[in-house]
Design an enzyme around this catalytic site. Structure first.
Site, PDB file in Angstrom:
ATOM      1  N   TYR A  87      -6.298   6.878   3.690  1.00  0.00           N
ATOM      2  CA  TYR A  87      -6.459   5.800   2.708  1.00  0.00           C
ATOM      3  C   TYR A  87      -5.734   4.526   3.154  1.00  0.00           C
ATOM      4  O   TYR A  87      -6.315   3.435   3.191  1.00  0.00           O
ATOM      5  CB  TYR A  87      -5.952   6.201   1.306  1.00  0.00           C
ATOM      6  CG  TYR A  87      -5.736   4.960   0.482  1.00  0.00           C
ATOM      7  CD1 TYR A  87      -6.822   4.269  -0.049  1.00  0.00           C
ATOM      8  CD2 TYR A  87      -4.462   4.393   0.345  1.00  0.00           C
ATOM      9  CE1 TYR A  87      -6.645   3.064  -0.713  1.00  0.00           C
ATOM     10  CE2 TYR A  87      -4.287   3.198  -0.315  1.00  0.00           C
ATOM     11  CZ  TYR A  87      -5.374   2.538  -0.843  1.00  0.00           C
ATOM     12  OH  TYR A  87      -5.205   1.331  -1.464  1.00  0.00           O
ATOM     13  N   ASP A 120      -9.330   6.036  -2.371  1.00  0.00           N
ATOM     14  CA  ASP A 120      -8.238   6.579  -3.176  1.00  0.00           C
ATOM     15  C   ASP A 120      -8.829   7.263  -4.405  1.00  0.00           C
ATOM     16  O   ASP A 120     -10.040   7.455  -4.490  1.00  0.00           O
ATOM     17  CB  ASP A 120      -7.264   5.460  -3.567  1.00  0.00           C
ATOM     18  CG  ASP A 120      -7.888   4.507  -4.568  1.00  0.00           C
ATOM     19  OD1 ASP A 120      -9.135   4.469  -4.674  1.00  0.00           O
ATOM     20  OD2 ASP A 120      -7.135   3.799  -5.255  1.00  0.00           O
ATOM     21  N   GLN A 147       0.300   6.798  -5.309  1.00  0.00           N
ATOM     22  CA  GLN A 147       0.645   7.599  -6.488  1.00  0.00           C
ATOM     23  C   GLN A 147       1.568   6.865  -7.465  1.00  0.00           C
ATOM     24  O   GLN A 147       2.338   7.505  -8.182  1.00  0.00           O
ATOM     25  CB  GLN A 147       1.317   8.915  -6.049  1.00  0.00           C
ATOM     26  CG  GLN A 147       0.420   9.799  -5.217  1.00  0.00           C
ATOM     27  CD  GLN A 147      -0.703  10.379  -6.035  1.00  0.00           C
ATOM     28  OE1 GLN A 147      -0.510  11.285  -6.812  1.00  0.00           O
ATOM     29  NE2 GLN A 147      -1.909   9.840  -5.882  1.00  0.00           N
ATOM     30  N   THR A 148       1.528   5.546  -7.447  1.00  0.00           N
ATOM     31  CA  THR A 148       2.449   4.776  -8.275  1.00  0.00           C
ATOM     32  C   THR A 148       1.712   3.619  -8.939  1.00  0.00           C
ATOM     33  O   THR A 148       0.903   2.950  -8.305  1.00  0.00           O
ATOM     34  CB  THR A 148       3.610   4.241  -7.416  1.00  0.00           C
ATOM     35  OG1 THR A 148       4.130   5.310  -6.627  1.00  0.00           O
ATOM     36  CG2 THR A 148       4.718   3.667  -8.280  1.00  0.00           C
ATOM     37  N   GLU A 158       0.810  -1.217   0.000  1.00  0.00           N
ATOM     38  CA  GLU A 158       0.000   0.000   0.000  1.00  0.00           C
ATOM     39  C   GLU A 158       0.844   1.268   0.000  1.00  0.00           C
ATOM     40  O   GLU A 158       0.495   2.250  -0.644  1.00  0.00           O
ATOM     41  CB  GLU A 158      -0.972   0.001   1.191  1.00  0.00           C
ATOM     42  CG  GLU A 158      -2.089  -1.034   1.073  1.00  0.00           C
ATOM     43  CD  GLU A 158      -2.942  -0.857  -0.177  1.00  0.00           C
ATOM     44  OE1 GLU A 158      -2.959   0.238  -0.765  1.00  0.00           O
ATOM     45  OE2 GLU A 158      -3.589  -1.837  -0.584  1.00  0.00           O
TER      46      GLU A 158
END
Length: 368
Positions: A122, A140, A44-45, A39
């Site tokens: 998140y 998310d 952002q990946t 996680e």
DNA sequence: AATACGTGGTT
DNA sequence: TAACCAAGTAT
């Protein structure tokens, strides 16, 4: 909490997910620590980017204890190229906390998990639901997009306040005892079907009740205000070549402990005032030499640009000109700590941001 | 609330 | 090509 429509949504989504779910490395594990690592990496990946990093990471640090005890440089090295490096440092700090406070077991309490470094709303929800099956929402970007469309919501998902409302909504949709699969299903739908640009509504398991689809607005939603444009930053970097015992090596330095690319290694460099100043290489040479003197480095910089690179961050763009430099003799040594001579043999034992990895690799191959 | 924080892929 | 995007968090 559970009217007919929400029951339908959860049931259909779960059926779809159990048939279509991707086989991902972290989905093969039930270890809360592995879920946690995945996680953090996924923040952002992209999934495809994370997979090899995740496999190497859990192979090298199989347990919380292994991560807690590892040298920080080792952890950073395993994060090299993945970006957002504070994630790696926070993850290890949190692992050390889990090792000491919770006997190496990832806590299953909301307050405890949320208190861990690098774990926000998140990630806390993701860990609690996926690892411990607790009915916590994990909202998310995917989830906000899916919910915006399904319920035709027009709140700006770029605003932090919007996420709060989405969490209440997402929580109300979780089918009894199915939080782990439901939360992942929601994200999976966003990643595979309800995509940002052109959603594949033909394959969507809940399309018949999707409000945006019904109104033909699925491509207009979600509403998201535009990000500001990245700022241009201009730099001159010194490629200081060693002589004698340091022949074939280059002088590099470690970045500060905080901020951009913290603790990563780089070529010594300075920032030019603006684009015009960056065109004036002779002036760059003078300023670079002066800056090096301040660091205790008496080097002679040449005005011959031997490399140029552009590095795009989210919020800025680096433009770098690389200028070669020479030192008087082999006894030359930097007055300050944090500098090292590095040749091809030592290169891989340091962690490099992408730009400097490229620049140095090019140098070691071509000798510029 | 707004901004800092990486990198690579897609359109 | 220049946005835009990707399983966000810290401050």
């Amino acid at each position: 909490m559970n009217d007919g429509k929400t029951t339908y949504f959860g049931a259909e989504l779960l059926n779809w997910y159990r048939k279509e779910r991707r086989d991902l490395p972290w989905r093969r594990s039930r270890d809360p620590y592995h879920i946690w690592v995945s996680e953090i990496m996924l923040q952002q990946t992209r999934v495809d980017t994370v997979i090899p990093y995740f496999n190497r990471f859990v192979d090298r640090f199989p347990t919380v204890g292994d991560l807690a005890e590892a040298p920080e440089e080792d952890v950073l090295k395993h994060w090299e190229g993945l970006g957002y490096y504070s994630r790696a440092r926070n993850l290890q700090a949190a692992a050390r906390e889990v090792a000491e406070l919770y006997g190496g077991r990832v806590p299953n309490g909301k307050k405890e998990v949320s208190g861990l470094k690098g774990v926000g709303p998140y990630t806390a929800g993701a860990i609690l639901s996926i690892a411990y099956d607790q009915p916590e929402p994990a909202v998310d970007g995917n989830v906000m997009r899916v919910l915006s469309r399904y319920f035709c919501l027009e709140e700006d998902i770029a605003k932090p306040a919007t996420r709060i409302g989405m969490e209440s909504l997402a929580a109300s949709l979780i089918p009894e005892g199915q939080a782990a699969d439901f939360n992942q299903a929601l994200m999976e739908l966003g990643a595979m079907i309800c995509t940002p640009k052109s959603p594949s509504c033909d394959f969507c398991p809940v399309a018949i009740h999707c409000a945006a689809k019904r109104e033909g607005r699925e491509k207009e939603l979600p509403i998201k205000t535009k990000a500001k444009k990245a700022r241009d930053v201009y730099r001159f970097a010194a490629l200081i070549e060693g002589v004698g015992a340091h022949a074939g090596q280059v002088l590099v330095r470690r970045r500060p402990d905080t901020g951009l690319l913290a603790k990563m290694w780089e070529l010594p460099h300075i920032e030019a005032t603006d684009a015009a100043a960056w065109e004036d290489v002779a002036e760059g040479v003078r300023r670079l030499e002066a800056a090096l003197v301040d660091e205790g480095l008496g080097a002679s910089v040449s005005a011959r640009t031997v490399g140029e690179a552009q590095h795009i961050f989210t919020h800025l763009v680096w433009h770098i000109k690389v200028l070669p430099a020479t030192v008087a003799d082999e006894r030359f040594a930097p007055a300050r700590t944090g500098y090292e001579w590095v040749g091809p043999e030592q290169f891989e034992s340091y962690s490099w941001p992408n730009v400097f990895r490229k620049l140095l690799t090019e140098y070691f191959v071509n000798r510029m």
